[in-house]
Design a protein around this motif. Structure first.
Motif, PDB file in Angstrom:
ATOM      1  N   GLY A   8       0.813  -1.226   0.000  1.00 44.66           N
ATOM      2  CA  GLY A   8       0.000   0.000   0.000  1.00 44.66           C
ATOM      3  C   GLY A   8       0.837   1.263   0.000  1.00 44.66           C
ATOM      4  O   GLY A   8       0.379   2.319  -0.427  1.00 44.66           O
ATOM      5  N   LEU A   9       2.079   1.154   0.473  1.00 46.14           N
ATOM      6  CA  LEU A   9       2.972   2.315   0.513  1.00 46.14           C
ATOM      7  C   LEU A   9       4.008   2.286  -0.610  1.00 46.14           C
ATOM      8  O   LEU A   9       4.929   3.096  -0.636  1.00 46.14           O
ATOM      9  CB  LEU A   9       3.689   2.378   1.869  1.00 46.14           C
ATOM     10  CG  LEU A   9       2.790   2.568   3.088  1.00 46.14           C
ATOM     11  CD1 LEU A   9       3.594   2.456   4.371  1.00 46.14           C
ATOM     12  CD2 LEU A   9       2.053   3.893   3.021  1.00 46.14           C
ATOM     13  N   ALA A  10       3.854   1.362  -1.551  1.00 47.61           N
ATOM     14  CA  ALA A  10       4.840   1.181  -2.617  1.00 47.61           C
ATOM     15  C   ALA A  10       5.091   2.462  -3.413  1.00 47.61           C
ATOM     16  O   ALA A  10       6.223   2.724  -3.825  1.00 47.61           O
ATOM     17  CB  ALA A  10       4.408   0.059  -3.559  1.00 47.61           C
ATOM     18  N   ASN A  11       4.078   3.269  -3.622  1.00 46.58           N
ATOM     19  CA  ASN A  11       4.234   4.488  -4.419  1.00 46.58           C
ATOM     20  C   ASN A  11       4.604   5.711  -3.586  1.00 46.58           C
ATOM     21  O   ASN A  11       4.769   6.792  -4.136  1.00 46.58           O
ATOM     22  CB  ASN A  11       2.959   4.773  -5.211  1.00 46.58           C
ATOM     23  CG  ASN A  11       2.716   3.713  -6.267  1.00 46.58           C
ATOM     24  OD1 ASN A  11       3.654   3.152  -6.828  1.00 46.58           O
ATOM     25  ND2 ASN A  11       1.456   3.412  -6.537  1.00 46.58           N
ATOM     26  N   SER A  12       4.733   5.538  -2.283  1.00 44.53           N
ATOM     27  CA  SER A  12       5.154   6.650  -1.419  1.00 44.53           C
ATOM     28  C   SER A  12       6.653   6.848  -1.564  1.00 44.53           C
ATOM     29  O   SER A  12       7.405   5.875  -1.660  1.00 44.53           O
ATOM     30  CB  SER A  12       4.831   6.354   0.042  1.00 44.53           C
ATOM     31  OG  SER A  12       3.453   6.226   0.226  1.00 44.53           O
ATOM     32  N   PRO A  13       7.099   8.094  -1.577  1.00 44.68           N
ATOM     33  CA  PRO A  13       8.548   8.326  -1.696  1.00 44.68           C
ATOM     34  C   PRO A  13       9.293   7.878  -0.443  1.00 44.68           C
ATOM     35  O   PRO A  13       8.789   7.988   0.665  1.00 44.68           O
ATOM     36  CB  PRO A  13       8.655   9.841  -1.883  1.00 44.68           C
ATOM     37  CG  PRO A  13       7.376  10.398  -1.360  1.00 44.68           C
ATOM     38  CD  PRO A  13       6.337   9.326  -1.502  1.00 44.68           C
ATOM     39  N   SER A  14      10.501   7.361  -0.648  1.00 41.22           N
ATOM     40  CA  SER A  14      11.351   6.919   0.457  1.00 41.22           C
ATOM     41  C   SER A  14      12.203   8.078   0.950  1.00 41.22           C
ATOM     42  O   SER A  14      12.605   8.935   0.171  1.00 41.22           O
ATOM     43  CB  SER A  14      12.282   5.792   0.015  1.00 41.22           C
ATOM     44  OG  SER A  14      11.550   4.653  -0.321  1.00 41.22           O
ATOM     45  N   ASN A  68      -6.155   3.949   2.177  1.00 37.27           N
ATOM     46  CA  ASN A  68      -6.159   2.658   1.484  1.00 37.27           C
ATOM     47  C   ASN A  68      -5.395   1.609   2.290  1.00 37.27           C
ATOM     48  O   ASN A  68      -5.691   0.422   2.206  1.00 37.27           O
ATOM     49  CB  ASN A  68      -5.589   2.775   0.062  1.00 37.27           C
ATOM     50  CG  ASN A  68      -4.097   3.061   0.039  1.00 37.27           C
ATOM     51  OD1 ASN A  68      -3.598   3.933   0.757  1.00 37.27           O
ATOM     52  ND2 ASN A  68      -3.374   2.359  -0.807  1.00 37.27           N
ATOM     53  N   VAL A  69      -4.432   2.030   3.113  1.00 41.84           N
ATOM     54  CA  VAL A  69      -3.681   1.099   3.962  1.00 41.84           C
ATOM     55  C   VAL A  69      -4.456   0.827   5.244  1.00 41.84           C
ATOM     56  O   VAL A  69      -4.627  -0.326   5.644  1.00 41.84           O
ATOM     57  CB  VAL A  69      -2.269   1.650   4.275  1.00 41.84           C
ATOM     58  CG1 VAL A  69      -1.564   0.789   5.304  1.00 41.84           C
ATOM     59  CG2 VAL A  69      -1.445   1.752   2.998  1.00 41.84           C
ATOM     60  N   PRO A 106      -6.446  -2.126   9.793  1.00 39.23           N
ATOM     61  CA  PRO A 106      -6.955  -1.175  10.790  1.00 39.23           C
ATOM     62  C   PRO A 106      -6.126  -1.142  12.075  1.00 39.23           C
ATOM     63  O   PRO A 106      -6.164  -0.149  12.799  1.00 39.23           O
ATOM     64  CB  PRO A 106      -8.378  -1.646  11.057  1.00 39.23           C
ATOM     65  CG  PRO A 106      -8.472  -3.028  10.517  1.00 39.23           C
ATOM     66  CD  PRO A 106      -7.421  -3.167   9.462  1.00 39.23           C
ATOM     67  N   GLU A 107      -5.353  -2.186  12.357  1.00 31.56           N
ATOM     68  CA  GLU A 107      -4.506  -2.207  13.553  1.00 31.56           C
ATOM     69  C   GLU A 107      -3.456  -1.091  13.520  1.00 31.56           C
ATOM     70  O   GLU A 107      -2.953  -0.672  14.561  1.00 31.56           O
ATOM     71  CB  GLU A 107      -3.785  -3.559  13.690  1.00 31.56           C
ATOM     72  CG  GLU A 107      -4.708  -4.721  13.960  1.00 31.56           C
ATOM     73  CD  GLU A 107      -5.388  -5.284  12.710  1.00 31.56           C
ATOM     74  OE1 GLU A 107      -6.127  -6.261  12.847  1.00 31.56           O
ATOM     75  OE2 GLU A 107      -5.185  -4.751  11.596  1.00 31.56           O
ATOM     76  N   ALA A 108      -3.114  -0.607  12.333  1.00 27.90           N
ATOM     77  CA  ALA A 108      -2.092   0.429  12.186  1.00 27.90           C
ATOM     78  C   ALA A 108      -2.692   1.827  12.061  1.00 27.90           C
ATOM     79  O   ALA A 108      -1.962   2.801  11.867  1.00 27.90           O
ATOM     80  CB  ALA A 108      -1.231   0.120  10.965  1.00 27.90           C
ATOM     81  N   LYS A 109      -3.995   1.927  12.197  1.00 25.51           N
ATOM     82  CA  LYS A 109      -4.720   3.176  11.940  1.00 25.51           C
ATOM     83  C   LYS A 109      -4.188   4.379  12.713  1.00 25.51           C
ATOM     84  O   LYS A 109      -4.104   5.475  12.176  1.00 25.51           O
ATOM     85  CB  LYS A 109      -6.196   2.958  12.257  1.00 25.51           C
ATOM     86  CG  LYS A 109      -7.073   4.152  12.027  1.00 25.51           C
ATOM     87  CD  LYS A 109      -8.513   3.745  12.245  1.00 25.51           C
ATOM     88  CE  LYS A 109      -9.299   4.848  12.878  1.00 25.51           C
ATOM     89  NZ  LYS A 109     -10.680   4.483  13.109  1.00 25.51           N
ATOM     90  N   ASN A 110      -3.811   4.198  13.963  1.00 24.68           N
ATOM     91  CA  ASN A 110      -3.384   5.324  14.787  1.00 24.68           C
ATOM     92  C   ASN A 110      -1.882   5.576  14.745  1.00 24.68           C
ATOM     93  O   ASN A 110      -1.373   6.369  15.524  1.00 24.68           O
ATOM     94  CB  ASN A 110      -3.815   5.093  16.243  1.00 24.68           C
ATOM     95  CG  ASN A 110      -5.325   5.067  16.361  1.00 24.68           C
ATOM     96  OD1 ASN A 110      -6.029   5.791  15.667  1.00 24.68           O
ATOM     97  ND2 ASN A 110      -5.826   4.208  17.221  1.00 24.68           N
TER      98      ASN A 110
END
Length: 132
Positions: free
Chosen positions: A43-49, A75-76, A81-85
């Motif tokens: 889901g974060l593949a297109n986010s810049p590193s 989308n992630v 949902p465990e990572a939501k916060n």
């Protein structure tokens, strides 16, 4: 007698707050399954590193000031949902999940794309070897 009741009430209040803090800390450390980690990484593949710091942060370390944490995209969090916060920092080979309250790394997620690139790189090197 009144002092004894007051002392007991104070003790209960302190122990309750410690238990509450521990429960909150546990909720900010999701212990994602391998499937959830893959989903998050994809889901974060297109986010810049960001550039990796000299010392790689580990779980329990405070996020370096040189890094900028961001909120996870919907989308992630819809799929995990465990990572939501949590916040995230994407490095070239991993994703750091960050507790927004204390900026501590709560989880490391290896970037599935980076590990397959490494595998591809070593495979192409081994394909040159048979031509001795």
């Amino acid at each position: 007698m009144s002092k004894l009741i007051h002392a007991a009430a104070t003790t209960v209040a302190i122990l309750s707050s410690v238990g509450f803090a521990a429960a909150q800390n546990a909720s900010n450390h999701p212990d994602l399954t391998p499937t959830q980690q893959r989903t998050l990484s994809q889901g974060l593949a297109n986010s810049p590193s960001q550039s990796a710091p000299a010392a790689q942060p580990q779980v329990g370390d405070r996020m370096p000031d040189s890094m900028t944490a961001q909120s996870l995209p919907s989308n992630v969090t819809d799929q995990v949902p465990e990572a939501k916060n949590l916040l995230f920092v994407k490095l070239p080979d991993r994703v750091l999940l960050i507790d927004p309250d204390n900026k501590v790394v709560t989880e490391l997620v290896m970037d599935s794309g980076a590990s397959s690139d490494t595998t591809t790189g070593s495979s192409s090197g081994s394909s040159d070897r048979p031509s001795r």
